[in-house]
Each structure stands twice: as structure tokens, then as C-alpha cells.
Motif scaffolding. Structure first.
Motif, PDB file in Angstrom:
ATOM      1  N   GLU A 158     -31.827  51.310 -20.598  1.00  0.00           N
ATOM      2  CA  GLU A 158     -32.570  50.436 -19.678  1.00  0.00           C
ATOM      3  C   GLU A 158     -32.882  49.076 -20.291  1.00  0.00           C
ATOM      4  OE1 GLU A 158     -37.184  51.650 -20.316  1.00  0.00           O
ATOM      5  OE2 GLU A 158     -35.939  53.110 -19.232  1.00  0.00           O
ATOM      6  N   VAL A 159     -32.940  48.992 -21.616  1.00  0.00           N
ATOM      7  CA  VAL A 159     -33.170  47.702 -22.267  1.00  0.00           C
ATOM      8  C   VAL A 159     -31.927  47.226 -23.014  1.00  0.00           C
ATOM      9  CG1 VAL A 159     -35.635  48.139 -22.544  1.00  0.00           C
ATOM     10  CG2 VAL A 159     -34.074  48.768 -24.381  1.00  0.00           C
ATOM     11  N   ALA A 160     -30.915  48.092 -23.156  1.00  0.00           N
ATOM     12  CA  ALA A 160     -29.735  47.752 -23.951  1.00  0.00           C
ATOM     13  C   ALA A 160     -28.574  47.223 -23.118  1.00  0.00           C
ATOM     14  CB  ALA A 160     -29.275  48.971 -24.752  1.00  0.00           C
ATOM     15  N   GLU A 161     -28.499  47.601 -21.862  1.00  0.00           N
ATOM     16  CA  GLU A 161     -27.373  47.189 -21.019  1.00  0.00           C
ATOM     17  C   GLU A 161     -27.423  45.691 -20.764  1.00  0.00           C
ATOM     18  OE1 GLU A 161     -24.100  48.181 -19.863  1.00  0.00           O
ATOM     19  OE2 GLU A 161     -25.121  49.875 -18.913  1.00  0.00           O
ATOM     20  N   VAL A 162     -26.360  44.983 -21.155  1.00  0.00           N
ATOM     21  CA  VAL A 162     -26.264  43.545 -20.947  1.00  0.00           C
ATOM     22  C   VAL A 162     -24.953  43.249 -20.217  1.00  0.00           C
ATOM     23  CG1 VAL A 162     -27.690  42.930 -22.936  1.00  0.00           C
ATOM     24  CG2 VAL A 162     -25.229  43.243 -23.244  1.00  0.00           C
ATOM     25  N   PHE A 163     -24.693  41.975 -19.941  1.00  0.00           N
ATOM     26  CA  PHE A 163     -23.504  41.613 -19.182  1.00  0.00           C
ATOM     27  C   PHE A 163     -22.221  42.065 -19.871  1.00  0.00           C
ATOM     28  CE2 PHE A 163     -26.402  38.291 -17.398  1.00  0.00           C
ATOM     29  CZ  PHE A 163     -26.328  38.712 -16.081  1.00  0.00           C
ATOM     30  N   ASP A 164     -22.175  41.960 -21.198  1.00  0.00           N
ATOM     31  CA  ASP A 164     -20.955  42.306 -21.920  1.00  0.00           C
ATOM     32  C   ASP A 164     -20.615  43.781 -21.777  1.00  0.00           C
ATOM     33  OD1 ASP A 164     -20.453  39.692 -23.096  1.00  0.00           O
ATOM     34  OD2 ASP A 164     -22.256  40.046 -24.260  1.00  0.00           O
ATOM     35  N   THR A 165     -21.592  44.648 -21.970  1.00  0.00           N
ATOM     36  CA  THR A 165     -21.338  46.079 -21.831  1.00  0.00           C
ATOM     37  C   THR A 165     -21.087  46.458 -20.371  1.00  0.00           C
ATOM     38  OG1 THR A 165     -23.735  46.493 -21.720  1.00  0.00           O
ATOM     39  CG2 THR A 165     -22.678  46.647 -23.879  1.00  0.00           C
ATOM     40  N   TYR A 166     -21.731  45.748 -19.462  1.00  0.00           N
ATOM     41  CA  TYR A 166     -21.542  46.004 -18.033  1.00  0.00           C
ATOM     42  C   TYR A 166     -20.110  45.689 -17.611  1.00  0.00           C
ATOM     43  CZ  TYR A 166     -22.650  45.840 -13.008  1.00  0.00           C
ATOM     44  OH  TYR A 166     -22.692  46.061 -11.651  1.00  0.00           O
ATOM     45  N   VAL A 167     -19.588  44.556 -18.108  1.00  0.00           N
ATOM     46  CA  VAL A 167     -18.204  44.178 -17.805  1.00  0.00           C
ATOM     47  C   VAL A 167     -17.235  45.210 -18.366  1.00  0.00           C
ATOM     48  CG1 VAL A 167     -16.403  42.488 -18.355  1.00  0.00           C
ATOM     49  CG2 VAL A 167     -18.652  41.717 -17.598  1.00  0.00           C
ATOM     50  N   TYR A 168     -17.493  45.677 -19.582  1.00  0.00           N
ATOM     51  CA  TYR A 168     -16.618  46.702 -20.175  1.00  0.00           C
ATOM     52  C   TYR A 168     -16.644  47.986 -19.346  1.00  0.00           C
ATOM     53  CZ  TYR A 168     -15.269  50.515 -23.280  1.00  0.00           C
ATOM     54  OH  TYR A 168     -14.698  51.640 -23.802  1.00  0.00           O
ATOM     55  N   THR A 169     -17.830  48.421 -18.959  1.00  0.00           N
ATOM     56  CA  THR A 169     -17.947  49.671 -18.214  1.00  0.00           C
ATOM     57  C   THR A 169     -17.212  49.607 -16.881  1.00  0.00           C
ATOM     58  OG1 THR A 169     -20.107  50.098 -19.224  1.00  0.00           O
ATOM     59  CG2 THR A 169     -19.571  51.323 -17.223  1.00  0.00           C
ATOM     60  N   LEU A 170     -17.370  48.489 -16.166  1.00  0.00           N
ATOM     61  CA  LEU A 170     -16.739  48.370 -14.852  1.00  0.00           C
ATOM     62  C   LEU A 170     -15.256  48.040 -14.961  1.00  0.00           C
ATOM     63  CD1 LEU A 170     -19.477  46.452 -12.846  1.00  0.00           C
ATOM     64  CD2 LEU A 170     -18.870  48.851 -12.674  1.00  0.00           C
ATOM     65  N   GLY A 171     -14.919  47.123 -15.872  1.00  0.00           N
ATOM     66  CA  GLY A 171     -13.541  46.645 -15.926  1.00  0.00           C
ATOM     67  C   GLY A 171     -12.587  47.595 -16.610  1.00  0.00           C
ATOM     68  N   ILE A 172     -13.021  48.223 -17.704  1.00  0.00           N
ATOM     69  CA  ILE A 172     -12.127  49.073 -18.482  1.00  0.00           C
ATOM     70  C   ILE A 172     -12.231  50.538 -18.066  1.00  0.00           C
ATOM     71  CG2 ILE A 172     -11.483  49.804 -20.806  1.00  0.00           C
ATOM     72  CD1 ILE A 172     -10.944  46.858 -20.189  1.00  0.00           C
ATOM     73  N   THR A 173     -13.442  51.049 -18.008  1.00  0.00           N
ATOM     74  CA  THR A 173     -13.589  52.485 -17.740  1.00  0.00           C
ATOM     75  C   THR A 173     -13.491  52.829 -16.255  1.00  0.00           C
ATOM     76  OG1 THR A 173     -16.009  52.338 -17.584  1.00  0.00           O
ATOM     77  CG2 THR A 173     -15.059  52.687 -19.769  1.00  0.00           C
ATOM     78  N   GLN A 174     -13.866  51.884 -15.371  1.00  0.00           N
ATOM     79  CA  GLN A 174     -13.831  52.172 -13.938  1.00  0.00           C
ATOM     80  C   GLN A 174     -12.731  51.412 -13.200  1.00  0.00           C
ATOM     81  OE1 GLN A 174     -17.702  51.804 -12.117  1.00  0.00           O
ATOM     82  NE2 GLN A 174     -18.758  52.820 -13.811  1.00  0.00           N
ATOM     83  N   GLY A 175     -12.044  50.498 -13.865  1.00  0.00           N
ATOM     84  CA  GLY A 175     -10.920  49.806 -13.261  1.00  0.00           C
ATOM     85  C   GLY A 175     -11.285  48.772 -12.219  1.00  0.00           C
ATOM     86  N   ALA A 176     -12.539  48.303 -12.198  1.00  0.00           N
ATOM     87  CA  ALA A 176     -12.956  47.260 -11.243  1.00  0.00           C
ATOM     88  C   ALA A 176     -12.657  45.895 -11.850  1.00  0.00           C
ATOM     89  CB  ALA A 176     -14.426  47.414 -10.904  1.00  0.00           C
ATOM     90  N   PHE A 177     -11.375  45.550 -11.894  1.00  0.00           N
ATOM     91  CA  PHE A 177     -10.947  44.345 -12.605  1.00  0.00           C
ATOM     92  C   PHE A 177     -11.483  43.069 -11.951  1.00  0.00           C
ATOM     93  CE2 PHE A 177      -7.568  47.537 -13.337  1.00  0.00           C
ATOM     94  CZ  PHE A 177      -7.723  47.680 -14.710  1.00  0.00           C
ATOM     95  N   SER A 178     -11.389  42.989 -10.648  1.00  0.00           N
ATOM     96  CA  SER A 178     -11.834  41.782  -9.954  1.00  0.00           C
ATOM     97  C   SER A 178     -13.342  41.600 -10.066  1.00  0.00           C
ATOM     98  CB  SER A 178     -11.416  41.835  -8.483  1.00  0.00           C
ATOM     99  OG  SER A 178     -10.014  41.807  -8.360  1.00  0.00           O
ATOM    100  N   TYR A 179     -14.077  42.681  -9.903  1.00  0.00           N
ATOM    101  CA  TYR A 179     -15.538  42.605  -9.969  1.00  0.00           C
ATOM    102  C   TYR A 179     -15.997  42.211 -11.368  1.00  0.00           C
ATOM    103  CZ  TYR A 179     -20.418  44.010  -9.344  1.00  0.00           C
ATOM    104  OH  TYR A 179     -21.787  44.022  -9.274  1.00  0.00           O
ATOM    105  N   SER A 180     -15.420  42.808 -12.402  1.00  0.00           N
ATOM    106  CA  SER A 180     -15.800  42.465 -13.773  1.00  0.00           C
ATOM    107  C   SER A 180     -15.391  41.044 -14.128  1.00  0.00           C
ATOM    108  CB  SER A 180     -15.175  43.458 -14.762  1.00  0.00           C
ATOM    109  OG  SER A 180     -13.759  43.456 -14.655  1.00  0.00           O
TER     110      SER A 180
END
Length: 316
Positions: A263-285
Motif C-alpha cells: 500500500e505504500v510501496a507501489e509506485v508508477f514504475d512497479t505498476y507499469v511492470y505489473t500491467l505491461g509485462i505480467t498482464q500484457g496491457a501494453f497500451s495502458y502501461s
């Protein structure tokens, strides 16, 4: 008259002629510049076409150009996402901590190193300060775990021996940000002193001698000579730092983050990795990354404008 003007415009004494002579004289320097220009062209400017993904609903099997155009839809979804404010808060707080605690650390270290007169001790201390920069962040996170874990961690074992209790450093959200800043200061402060020491090397020693004659102590010398000598360097690095205010570094955050402090550690960089790499949301990330870049450019331009308003040279 027109003919004479046309001839003199190409004469050896004209600005154009001077430029041609300089170009021929320094041709090998320009040839040496070609690899660097190619690097930035191929790896920095050509990939910029990738930002178009932020405005498309990219589908790998359809291809980049055939994917449907959605405009600002990903940005709208991102700004309306409840996670946006959490990500913005966490990122800005960490960046603020970096500005307040980490940014001055190399300056203070450089000033202290500059006060050491014996070159042997100065070089030895500099070497010890530079070494952490070359240690992988994976090793730093591992050392942090070994020292702070409640299952046999050295610091927690000492705390238990003296106080009878242990502290959940690695899982307590209140400890996450201090640990990140302490890691950053320990790892990068020494390396950051290089630029400031280079700036201090150009200070005329006669200024210090004159200050001593006038009765100035060490603190006065630092305030009136040392700090003004590196003021322009501090301003330029601050401007550059503002450009990465939303960039806290992926690797360090990712290694120190867990389910209990997310809840305090999640930042934009980790969010982009989670969505873009692990979930395949390339456009959104990509849209999230573009948002970070635009904010960075705005902050750089704004900080540079403020620096010029206060009489500094700025970046441009």
C-alpha cells in the motif's frame, strides 16, 4: 552591386567561409561524433514511435499499425482508476524524501572530503564511498534482508537481546520509505560526490588564504567560498532531478516490496511492470509511462525557468 554582394557572401572572410574552414579543419572530430549521434538516433529517438501505443488498443496478433486507434481512452481510464491517487501519493512522497535527505548527501560529503588535506586519507575515504555504487541492488536488498529479518537478522537479534522484542522492518509499511532512503544514501551518495568534487577542484586556493587572513573560520570559508563555487552545479543537478520526480527506480522498489507493505510501496514504475509485462496491457502501461515523461518535461522546464528568475544560468 548585386553581383559583388553575391561574390562576397561566399568569400573566405564571411561567416559562411569561416564555418566551412572550421568544418574542414575539425572534420575528424565530427567523424568521431558520428557513433554517438547514431546511438542516440537509433536507441533514443527512433523508439519514440512506440509512444503511439498509448493511443492505440495494441493487439500483438494484429500488429502495431493495424491495432485500433482509441485516442485518450487509456489516459481517461488511468486517471479514473482508484489506484492513480495511491500511486501518485507513494511516488511523490518517495521523491520528496529523496530531495530532502538524499540530494544534499553528496553535497555534504563532497564538502567534507574537500576539507581533508592529506591526499592519502582523502583517496582512501573516496574509494570506500564509491564502492557501494558498484554493488548490485539485488545484493543490497539481500544484505538488508539478512540484517533486518525477524528470523535471525543481526539487528533484530541485537534488539531482542537488549529490549526483548523485535521490529518488523521488512513488513511494516511505516519502515518501507526510511529503508529505501537509507539504501539510496548508502549506495549512491559517494558516487554523487564526483561532480561536486570536480567543481570544487576549480576553486582558487587564494580565496581560502585570503579568508584565513581576514579571520574566517572553516564554517565561514565553506559558507562564503565553497558553497558559492558549487551553487551552479547544485542548481543544474536539481533541475535534472526534478525531471525524474516520478521515477523512483523499479529494481529497488520491486525487491523491497511485499504483500504487507504494498500500500505504500507501489509506485508508477512497479505498476507499469505489473500491467505491461505480467498482464500484457501494453497500451495502458505505455500511457502511464508517457504520463510520467510529460510531467518530467514540465517540471524540468518549470524548474529551469525558476532558476533563471533567481539569476542562475539553468540548462538552456
Amino acid at each position: 552591386m548585386n553581383g559583388e554582394r553575391f561574390k562576397t557572401s561566399k568569400g573566405p572572410g564571411t561567416p559562411r567561409g569561416v564555418k566551412l574552414r572550421r568544418l574542414r579543419r575539425d572534420k575528424w572530430l565530427y567523424i568521431l561524433l558520428i557513433p554517438g549521434l547514431l546511438y542516440f538516433l537509433i536507441f533514443k529517438y527512433v523508439p519514440m514511435w512506440g509512444v503511439l501505443l498509448a493511443f492505440k488498443d495494441y493487439q500483438p496478433f494484429v500488429g502495431f499499425w493495424n491495432s485500433p486507434w482509441v485516442g485518450f481512452e487509456h489516459f481517461r481510464v488511468f486517471f479514473q482508476n482508484p489506484d492513480f491517487y495511491m500511486l501518485l501519493r507513494n511516488t511523490l512522497i518517495l521523491s520528496l524524501y529523496n530531495l530532502v535527505f538524499f540530494f544534499p548527501a553528496p553535497i555534504i560529503l563532497a564538502i567534507l572530503l574537500n576539507e581533508i588535506r592529506r591526499s592519502f586519507y582523502k583517496r582512501a575515504i573516496q574509494t570506500m564511498l564509491y564502492v557501494p555504487h558498484f554493488i548490485s541492488m539485488v545484493i543490497v536488498a539481500s544484505l538488508t534482508y539478512v540484517l533486518l529479518t525477524t528470523e535471525g537478522g543481526v539487528i533484530n537479534e541485537l534488539l531482542y537481546a537488549f529490549t526483548g522484542r523485535k521490529i518488523e522492518f521488512l513488513s511494516d509499511p511505516d519502515w518501507f520509505r526510511p529503508l529505501i532512503i537509507i539504501q539510496t544514501i548508502w549506495k549512491e551518495s559517494g558516487w554523487g560526490t564526483i561532480i561536486f568534487l570536480a567543481a570544487l577542484a576549480g576553486v582558487d586556493m587564494e580565496q581560502y588564504e585570503a579568508a584565513i587572513v581576514d579571520g574566517a573560520n572553516r564554517w565561514r570559508q565553506i559558507w562564503h567560498i565553497t558553497l558559492p563555487a558549487i551553487r551552479s552545479t547544485i542548481v543544474i543537478l536539481l533541475i535534472l532531478r526534478m525531471g525524474s520526480i516520478l521515477d523512483n527506480g523499479f529494481e529497488q522498489i520491486f525487491l523491497m516490496m511485499n504483500a504487507l507493505n504494498r500500500e505504500v510501496a507501489e509506485v508508477f514504475d512497479t505498476y507499469v511492470y505489473t500491467l505491461g509485462i505480467t498482464q500484457g496491457a501494453f497500451s495502458y502501461s505505455t500511457a502511464v509511462g508517457l504520463f510520467k515523461s510529460v510531467i518530467g518535461v514540465i517540471l524540468v522546464v518549470g524548474t529551469n525557468w525558476l532558476a533563471k528568475k533567481f539569476g542562475e544560468s539553468g540548462l538552456y
